[in-house]
Write an enzyme that holds these catalytic residues in place. Sequence first.
Site, PDB file in Angstrom:
ATOM      1  N   GLY A   1       0.874  -1.190   0.077  1.00  0.00           N
ATOM      2  CA  GLY A   1      -0.050  -0.082   0.215  1.00  0.00           C
ATOM      3  C   GLY A   1       0.983   1.344   0.046  1.00  0.00           C
ATOM      4  O   GLY A   1       0.376   2.360  -0.159  1.00  0.00           O
ATOM      5  N   ASP A   2       2.016   1.303   0.325  1.00  0.00           N
ATOM      6  CA  ASP A   2       2.790   2.358   0.273  1.00  0.00           C
ATOM      7  C   ASP A   2       4.432   2.114  -0.023  1.00  0.00           C
ATOM      8  O   ASP A   2       5.382   2.628   0.604  1.00  0.00           O
ATOM      9  CB  ASP A   2       2.774   3.131   1.875  1.00  0.00           C
ATOM     10  CG  ASP A   2       3.324   4.569   1.772  1.00  0.00           C
ATOM     11  OD1 ASP A   2       3.484   5.272   0.623  1.00  0.00           O
ATOM     12  OD2 ASP A   2       3.443   5.302   2.757  1.00  0.00           O
ATOM     13  N   ILE A   3       4.631   1.647  -1.076  1.00  0.00           N
ATOM     14  CA  ILE A   3       5.942   1.426  -1.617  1.00  0.00           C
ATOM     15  C   ILE A   3       6.310   2.510  -2.690  1.00  0.00           C
ATOM     16  O   ILE A   3       6.174   2.656  -3.596  1.00  0.00           O
ATOM     17  CB  ILE A   3       5.834   0.030  -2.477  1.00  0.00           C
ATOM     18  CG1 ILE A   3       5.486  -1.111  -1.571  1.00  0.00           C
ATOM     19  CG2 ILE A   3       7.204  -0.173  -3.035  1.00  0.00           C
ATOM     20  CD1 ILE A   3       5.327  -2.540  -2.314  1.00  0.00           C
TER      21      ILE A   3
END
Length: 264
Positions: A165-167
């Site tokens: 979700g937050d790469i």
Amino acid sequence: MIGDVYQIDLADGRKVVAKVADSEAASLRIEGYMLRYLGEHSQLPVPDVLYDADDTLLLMTYIEGQSQLGDAEQQHAAELLADLHNLTQPQYGLERDTMIGPLHQPNPPSDSWIDFFRDHRLLYMARLAHADGPLPADFLARIEKLSTRLDNWLFEPEQPSLIHGDIWTTNVLTRQGRITGFIDPAIYYAHAEIELAYTTLFGTFGRTFNSAFFDHYHTLRPIQPGFFEERRHLYNLYPLLVHVRLFGGSYMNRVDEILHTFGF
């Protein structure tokens, strides 16, 4: 990032990482939950949670690594993320709400990916960005019009995929050609393409099929035509709106460009 991070060297030689909340809005207990979820449900390398009993302090194991993403690291990342994206559940969303950075991220169960993305990602973040001030009313109106036509470009995947979700680059730790850890997650079950799109926003693994990451990922989980040309831009409206909320109008030009590209 929702806190200040410290490396602690223990007397017995071990290293641990402490994250301390930097505002009352921070919820480090949720970050601990997300790391535990990934550790229990996937093979993705993440820190082990040592303490997450309150919202102000999170203790984790230390993972050695930098954020150097050459071809070898990108290929390993493709294998790890393809494996993560193979994990599924019946509906989109998650068993509880999560966070993306310091911002609340709603995850109500949904049978439709397009409905979930429209209501709980795109419109949710756009309306809060407007309510907080950075997003002008005319931009919100354009996003609302776009949201009524998402099915012109997006499609329902075969099944929901678990995503980190937050790469982006500094959330990926590497050492000697391998990925040692992923940190700062924002998990839920989604269309895997939204994860792939976010990696192109800041060029974490490159922005085309020619990168080592996308070339290898495609052999493991084929990417459908139109992703690079159209769909990734729509999906990246969500993290761009997150950045608009957090940092103000400096990201408005990119939102404006995407809206114009799709005729709004």
